[in-house]
Design a protein around this motif. Structure first.
Motif, short mmCIF file in Angstrom:
data_model
loop_
_atom_site.label_atom_id
_atom_site.label_comp_id
_atom_site.label_asym_id
_atom_site.label_seq_id
_atom_site.Cartn_x
_atom_site.Cartn_y
_atom_site.Cartn_z
N ARG A 196 0.81 -1.23 0.00
CA ARG A 196 0.00 0.00 0.00
C ARG A 196 0.84 1.27 0.00
O ARG A 196 0.32 2.36 -0.26
CB ARG A 196 -0.96 -0.01 1.18
N THR A 197 2.13 1.16 0.31
CA THR A 197 2.98 2.35 0.24
C THR A 197 3.30 2.72 -1.21
O THR A 197 3.77 3.83 -1.47
CB THR A 197 4.32 2.14 0.98
N HIS A 198 3.09 1.76 -2.12
CA HIS A 198 3.41 1.93 -3.54
C HIS A 198 4.91 2.14 -3.76
O HIS A 198 5.32 2.72 -4.77
CB HIS A 198 2.60 3.09 -4.15
N ARG A 199 5.69 1.67 -2.82
CA ARG A 199 7.14 1.65 -2.98
C ARG A 199 7.56 0.19 -3.07
O ARG A 199 7.07 -0.65 -2.31
CB ARG A 199 7.85 2.34 -1.81
N ARG A 200 8.47 -0.12 -4.00
CA ARG A 200 8.89 -1.50 -4.18
C ARG A 200 9.88 -1.86 -3.07
O ARG A 200 11.08 -1.56 -3.19
CB ARG A 200 9.49 -1.69 -5.56
N ILE A 201 9.38 -2.47 -2.02
CA ILE A 201 10.20 -2.79 -0.86
C ILE A 201 10.31 -4.30 -0.71
O ILE A 201 9.31 -5.00 -0.59
CB ILE A 201 9.62 -2.16 0.43
N HIS A 202 11.53 -4.77 -0.71
CA HIS A 202 11.83 -6.19 -0.51
C HIS A 202 11.64 -6.53 0.96
O HIS A 202 12.18 -5.84 1.83
CB HIS A 202 13.26 -6.42 -0.96
N LEU A 203 10.88 -7.58 1.24
CA LEU A 203 10.68 -8.03 2.61
C LEU A 203 11.34 -9.39 2.78
O LEU A 203 10.97 -10.36 2.12
CB LEU A 203 9.19 -8.14 2.94
N GLU A 204 12.31 -9.45 3.64
CA GLU A 204 13.07 -10.69 3.87
C GLU A 204 12.80 -11.19 5.28
O GLU A 204 12.77 -10.41 6.23
CB GLU A 204 14.56 -10.41 3.69
N LEU A 205 12.60 -12.47 5.41
CA LEU A 205 12.32 -13.09 6.71
C LEU A 205 13.54 -13.86 7.17
O LEU A 205 14.13 -14.61 6.42
CB LEU A 205 11.12 -14.02 6.60
#
Length: 443
Positions: free
Chosen positions: A219-228
């Motif tokens: 929803r931020t419309h920023r391409r953010i990589h989420l790593e676990l």
């Protein structure tokens, strides 16, 4: 400062996770999110070399070296790990240590971006216990931390947070405010550490958190990589499947509990990575690359690896299409190690996204391969023993019809070795490796 719970010795850091970010099968009625990392990420993380001894100047110095020496080979992420935050803001979110980052995080991210690079940061899930104790307000809502916290259940495997009850008003808004804040700083990559179910010091199940975070980041419309990272276990494939498919995770999964990482003894390191990697292969692909850990190559013999062992590590990481996130001090790059990290043919193997499997692991002399299609194969020879030994790849083990000839190219030396019928063998020094491209010849 938060710390990791993993053992670190010769290879000083345990990096992250199942890396790469990509669209997973959409849940019913929901559109898939965009692919953020169609290929395994490449970059640097602060934990192994700097631990919490980070600062604006230190991070920008690492970024400078990456820009000058590594960026043209595909390295792009500059990731700040644990140690950047020493308190919470007025809304229960991590805030920067003003001694280390006197101008804040956003200016550091802008500097990294000015070099054409991307900026990453470190978090843990749950709502901090300190936020609940102070009953801090949730930004943009009439609710407070105590309204959304389940204080009967820990919020991560580290144990410094409470579980968030997402049935409560204000819970989703808390995560959204956090995601919006990070996006406003210019964050491109989030390493979410101490995730369960899996291991760690404390039991925790963060599936709900990751679902909320992924949706909030979208929803931020920023391409953010989420790593676990850190505690997810690969021992139960159904656990991973629920993450990758059920929650459409965009990020990595680290397995610190089931594979505690590299230890001082080479054989122990081999046991943990060379034996565990094959069972992770089914879970790798665009958006969920299996992260073998930070790459402890770059500073010569500082990490306790011989030159041959460094080649073997880089070979295995590339074979597995692991993220290539360097854990060394880029301001002290060793020329030999730099040549390993910038070998374009080896990097191409990593970026191809085709994890390899071993023909057999019955002995320390192992052949691993992946089928690239069109009669092309990537093949590695490993001698995991303490003495020199011959390792042979038989074409029949790769599924090649007996009697077929194939041309062989050594990717480390950039040398064409000629056409070979039936197979290729080589005598390898202890803990050494060869990485080959095998191409079927036309009849």
């Amino acid at each position: 400062m938060r710390r990791r719970l993993t053992s670190v010795a010769a290879l000083a850091a345990l990096c992250v996770t199942l890396t790469a970010v990509a669209a997973q099968p959409a849940q019913a009625g929901r559109a898939p999110h965009p692919i953020v990392a169609a290929r395994p990420p490449m970059g640097w993380s602060s934990w192994s070399s700097l631990r919490g001894n980070i600062s604006e100047a230190a991070i920008e110095a690492q970024a400078d070296v990456m820009h000058r020496q590594l960026q043209r080979y595909g390295y792009q992420y500059v990731n700040v790990d644990a140690g950047w935050s020493d308190h919470l803001d007025g809304y229960g979110r991590d805030a920067w240590d003003a001694t280390k980052f006197p101008h804040g995080i956003a200016p550091v991210a802008r500097y990294v971006h000015s070099l054409g690079l991307k900026f990453g940061i470190y978090l843990v899930p749950g709502i901090p216990k300190a936020a609940v104790d102070a009953n801090l307000p949730i930004y943009g809502t009439p609710y407070h931390a105590a309204d959304i916290a389940d204080t009967t259940t820990l919020g991560n495997t580290l144990g410094d947070s409470w579980r968030i009850d997402y049935t409560k008003p204000g819970a989703a808004q808390y995560i959204q405010s956090y995601a919006d804040l990070l996006a406003s700083w210019g964050v491109d990559y989030i390493k979410m550490d101490f995730i369960g179910p899996g291991g760690g010091n404390n039991p925790a199940d963060n599936t709900g958190d990751i679902q909320q975070w992924r949706a909030a980041l979208d929803r931020t419309h920023r391409r953010i990589h989420l790593e676990l990272s850190n505690s997810l276990s690969f021992d139960d494939a159904s656990v991973w499947a629920s993450y990758a498919n059920g929650w459409r995770i965009e990020g990595d999964v680290e397995c610190y509990s089931s594979c505690p990482g590299f230890l001082t003894n080479w054989k122990q390191r081999v046991v943990k990575r060379w034996t565990d990697a094959p069972k992770w292969v089914p879970f790798a692909g665009p958006g969920h690359w299996n992260d073998m850990d930070s790459v402890e190559i770059g500073n010569g013999d500082v990490d306790g690896l011989t030159p041959d062992e460094r080649v073997s590590v880089m070979t295995l990481w590339s074979l597995q299409s692991s993220p290539l996130l360097l854990g060394t001090d880029l301001t002290k790059l060793d020329p030999y190690d730099l040549s390993l990290l910038t070998n374009r043919e080896v990097i191409a193997v990593d970026q191809s996204g085709r994890p390899a499997r071993p023909v057999s692991q019955a002995t320390p002399q192992q052949v691993w391969f992946s089928d690239n299609g069109h009669g092309s194969y990537t093949v590695a020879l490993f001698n995991l023993d303490a003495t020199a030994a011959t390792v042979t790849a038989n074409w029949s083990d790769l599924g090649i019809t007996a009697g077929r000839a194939a041309s062989v190219r050594d990717l480390w030396s950039h040398t064409d070795l000629g056409a070979m019928r039936d197979g290729f063998g080589a005598t390898l020094a202890p803990h050494a490796a060869r990485l080959l491209r095998v191409q079927l010849s036309h009849r």
